[in-house]
Design a protein around this motif. Structure first.
Motif, short mmCIF file in Angstrom:
data_model
loop_
_atom_site.label_atom_id
_atom_site.label_comp_id
_atom_site.label_asym_id
_atom_site.label_seq_id
_atom_site.Cartn_x
_atom_site.Cartn_y
_atom_site.Cartn_z
N TYR A 1 7.72 -3.51 12.65
CA TYR A 1 7.70 -2.58 11.52
C TYR A 1 7.97 -3.33 10.21
CZ TYR A 1 7.38 1.88 14.01
OH TYR A 1 6.93 2.96 14.73
N TRP A 2 8.93 -4.25 10.25
CA TRP A 2 9.24 -5.02 9.05
C TRP A 2 8.05 -5.86 8.60
CZ3 TRP A 2 13.02 -5.12 5.48
CH2 TRP A 2 14.19 -4.41 5.75
N PHE A 3 7.40 -6.51 9.54
CA PHE A 3 6.25 -7.35 9.19
C PHE A 3 5.07 -6.48 8.75
CE2 PHE A 3 8.58 -10.81 10.99
CZ PHE A 3 8.03 -11.95 10.44
N GLY A 4 4.88 -5.34 9.39
CA GLY A 4 3.83 -4.43 8.95
C GLY A 4 4.08 -3.93 7.54
N GLY A 5 5.31 -3.55 7.26
CA GLY A 5 5.66 -3.10 5.91
C GLY A 5 5.48 -4.20 4.88
N ALA A 6 5.82 -5.45 5.27
CA ALA A 6 5.65 -6.57 4.35
C ALA A 6 4.18 -6.81 4.02
CB ALA A 6 6.26 -7.84 4.96
N VAL A 7 3.32 -6.66 5.03
CA VAL A 7 1.88 -6.83 4.80
C VAL A 7 1.36 -5.78 3.84
CG1 VAL A 7 -0.40 -6.73 5.89
CG2 VAL A 7 1.44 -8.01 6.99
N VAL A 8 1.75 -4.52 4.07
CA VAL A 8 1.31 -3.43 3.18
C VAL A 8 1.82 -3.66 1.76
CG1 VAL A 8 1.48 -0.96 2.73
CG2 VAL A 8 1.16 -1.77 5.06
N MET A 9 3.08 -4.09 1.65
CA MET A 9 3.66 -4.33 0.32
C MET A 9 2.95 -5.47 -0.38
SD MET A 9 6.14 -2.68 -1.24
CE MET A 9 7.38 -2.19 -0.05
N GLU A 10 2.59 -6.51 0.36
CA GLU A 10 1.89 -7.64 -0.23
C GLU A 10 0.50 -7.21 -0.72
OE1 GLU A 10 2.46 -10.59 -1.15
OE2 GLU A 10 4.28 -11.28 -0.17
N VAL A 11 -0.18 -6.35 0.04
CA VAL A 11 -1.49 -5.85 -0.39
C VAL A 11 -1.36 -5.05 -1.68
CG1 VAL A 11 -3.39 -4.30 0.21
CG2 VAL A 11 -2.48 -5.87 1.93
N LEU A 12 -0.35 -4.17 -1.73
CA LEU A 12 -0.11 -3.39 -2.95
C LEU A 12 0.22 -4.29 -4.12
CD1 LEU A 12 2.01 -0.42 -1.51
CD2 LEU A 12 -0.39 -0.37 -2.20
N LEU A 13 1.00 -5.34 -3.86
CA LEU A 13 1.35 -6.28 -4.92
C LEU A 13 0.12 -7.03 -5.42
CD1 LEU A 13 3.58 -7.65 -6.60
CD2 LEU A 13 3.85 -9.30 -4.73
N PHE A 14 -0.75 -7.44 -4.48
CA PHE A 14 -1.99 -8.13 -4.87
C PHE A 14 -2.86 -7.25 -5.75
CE2 PHE A 14 -6.53 -8.68 -3.97
CZ PHE A 14 -6.73 -9.98 -4.43
N LEU A 15 -3.01 -5.99 -5.35
CA LEU A 15 -3.82 -5.06 -6.14
C LEU A 15 -3.20 -4.82 -7.52
CD1 LEU A 15 -4.73 -2.44 -3.37
CD2 LEU A 15 -6.21 -4.21 -4.34
N THR A 16 -1.86 -4.74 -7.56
CA THR A 16 -1.18 -4.54 -8.84
C THR A 16 -1.37 -5.75 -9.76
OG1 THR A 16 0.49 -3.16 -7.75
CG2 THR A 16 1.04 -4.02 -9.92
N LYS A 17 -1.25 -6.95 -9.19
CA LYS A 17 -1.46 -8.14 -10.00
C LYS A 17 -2.90 -8.22 -10.50
CE LYS A 17 0.37 -12.04 -8.75
NZ LYS A 17 0.74 -13.23 -7.93
N ARG A 18 -3.84 -7.83 -9.64
CA ARG A 18 -5.25 -7.94 -10.01
C ARG A 18 -5.63 -6.93 -11.09
NH1 ARG A 18 -9.25 -7.73 -11.99
NH2 ARG A 18 -11.38 -8.08 -11.26
N TYR A 19 -5.15 -5.70 -11.00
CA TYR A 19 -5.62 -4.65 -11.89
C TYR A 19 -4.62 -4.23 -12.96
CZ TYR A 19 -9.39 -4.21 -8.50
OH TYR A 19 -10.46 -4.46 -7.69
N TYR A 20 -3.37 -4.74 -12.87
CA TYR A 20 -2.37 -4.37 -13.88
C TYR A 20 -1.91 -5.56 -14.71
CZ TYR A 20 2.10 -2.85 -15.87
OH TYR A 20 3.14 -2.58 -16.72
N ILE A 21 -1.74 -6.71 -14.05
CA ILE A 21 -1.24 -7.90 -14.75
C ILE A 21 -2.38 -8.80 -15.21
CG2 ILE A 21 0.18 -9.98 -14.51
CD1 ILE A 21 1.96 -8.39 -12.62
N ASP A 22 -3.33 -9.07 -14.32
CA ASP A 22 -4.43 -10.00 -14.64
C ASP A 22 -5.74 -9.27 -14.91
OD1 ASP A 22 -2.65 -12.10 -14.15
OD2 ASP A 22 -3.11 -12.11 -12.02
N PHE A 23 -5.68 -8.11 -15.56
CA PHE A 23 -6.89 -7.34 -15.81
C PHE A 23 -7.73 -7.99 -16.92
CE2 PHE A 23 -3.64 -5.80 -18.67
CZ PHE A 23 -4.32 -5.60 -19.87
#
Length: 268
Positions: free
Chosen positions: A29-51
């Motif tokens: 569960y911890w590793f699954g949650g970490a993967v989901v969080m990393e995906v959300l972080l990647f999308l946030t960096k791509r479309y919010y920080i590095d837009f």
């Protein structure tokens, strides 16, 4: 060996297997949650920080920025409600890992979204490494000895302190406040270790005995860990760039690797 002894051994083996299965499911569960969080972080960096500067990207980044104002609060409220529900289920004798996992994920989402909103690129960069490290710490907590988890957590805190100190030459009030908190944390770990050592690894809470560490725990390694991290932080604060930055990071990382080998062998 009579039937009673054989039955007892089978029961103990089955209980141990059940506990190992529960621990493994928690790690997953911890590793699954970490993967989901990393995906959300990647999308946030791509479309919010590095837009980019297109109208669509600017509008999307603005929308994400507006959402980040409310996501930490909403996620924190849901996490608190989730934990209240989990404790209520526990009092009723109901088990289940999923409710705890969802509540923990919501709490993590609140913390991560706040860091991204408050510190933008710096917060996102820190989370890129901190999220998988948290998953590894969870693995250590569930599969290794508690004392190794304490060592790993202390080393991780030291590495975060070094990162904050050297990030863009950060010597501001926030950095020094973090270093003070780390100093308090190191003292607290050492004091708690001393108390546990004097009490055989057991704490008494409201008249109930709680075994925090086993009787054969190696407390000397906990003291040395605190001393190593404190020395690395003090050296980094005093010497700064006089020594290559990677040397400071190498100290807690090397000590953590040594401890990983030691506790892995001890686990066998």
């Amino acid at each position: 060996m009579d039937n009673r002894e054989r039955t007892e051994k089978q029961r103990v083996k089955a209980e141990r297997q059940r506990q190992e299965d529960i621990a493994l499911s928690k790690v997953l569960y911890w590793f699954g949650g970490a993967v989901v969080m990393e995906v959300l972080l990647f999308l946030t960096k791509r479309y919010y920080i590095d837009f980019d500067t297109s109208e669509w990207s600017v509008n999307l980044a603005y929308g994400i920025g507006q959402a980040l104002k409310f996501i930490p609060i909403a996620a924190l409220i849901l996490a608190v409600l989730g934990f209240v529900w989990c404790f209520s289920r526990k009092r009723q004798g109901k088990g289940g890992v999923l409710p705890w996992a969802v509540s923990s994920f919501l709490l993590g989402l609140a913390v991560c979204s706040f860091l991204v909103y408050r510190f933008n690129p710096s917060g996102a960069d820190l989370l890129t490494y901190l999220i998988p490290v948290t998953a590894v710490l969870a693995l250590i907590y569930y599969l290794y000895q508690r004392e190794f988890f304490t060592v790993a957590l202390t080393c991780t805190a030291g590495i975060v302190g070094l990162w904050a100190l050297f990030k863009d030459g950060g010597r501001g009030a926030r950095t020094y406040a973090l270093l003070v908190l780390l100093g308090i944390f190191l003292v607290a770990v050492a004091v708690l270790a001393r108390v546990l050592q004097s009490r055989g690894g057991v704490l008494s809470i409201k008249g109930k005995s709680l075994e925090v560490l086993p009787k054969n725990a190696n407390y000397a390694l906990l003291y040395i860990t605190c001393a190593v991290i404190a020395a690395a932080l003090v050296a980094a604060l005093a010497l700064g760039a006089v020594v290559t930055v990677m040397v400071y990071y190498a100290v807690p990382v090397a000590w953590l690797l040594i401890m990983a080998v030691y506790y892995t062998v001890k686990l066998m």
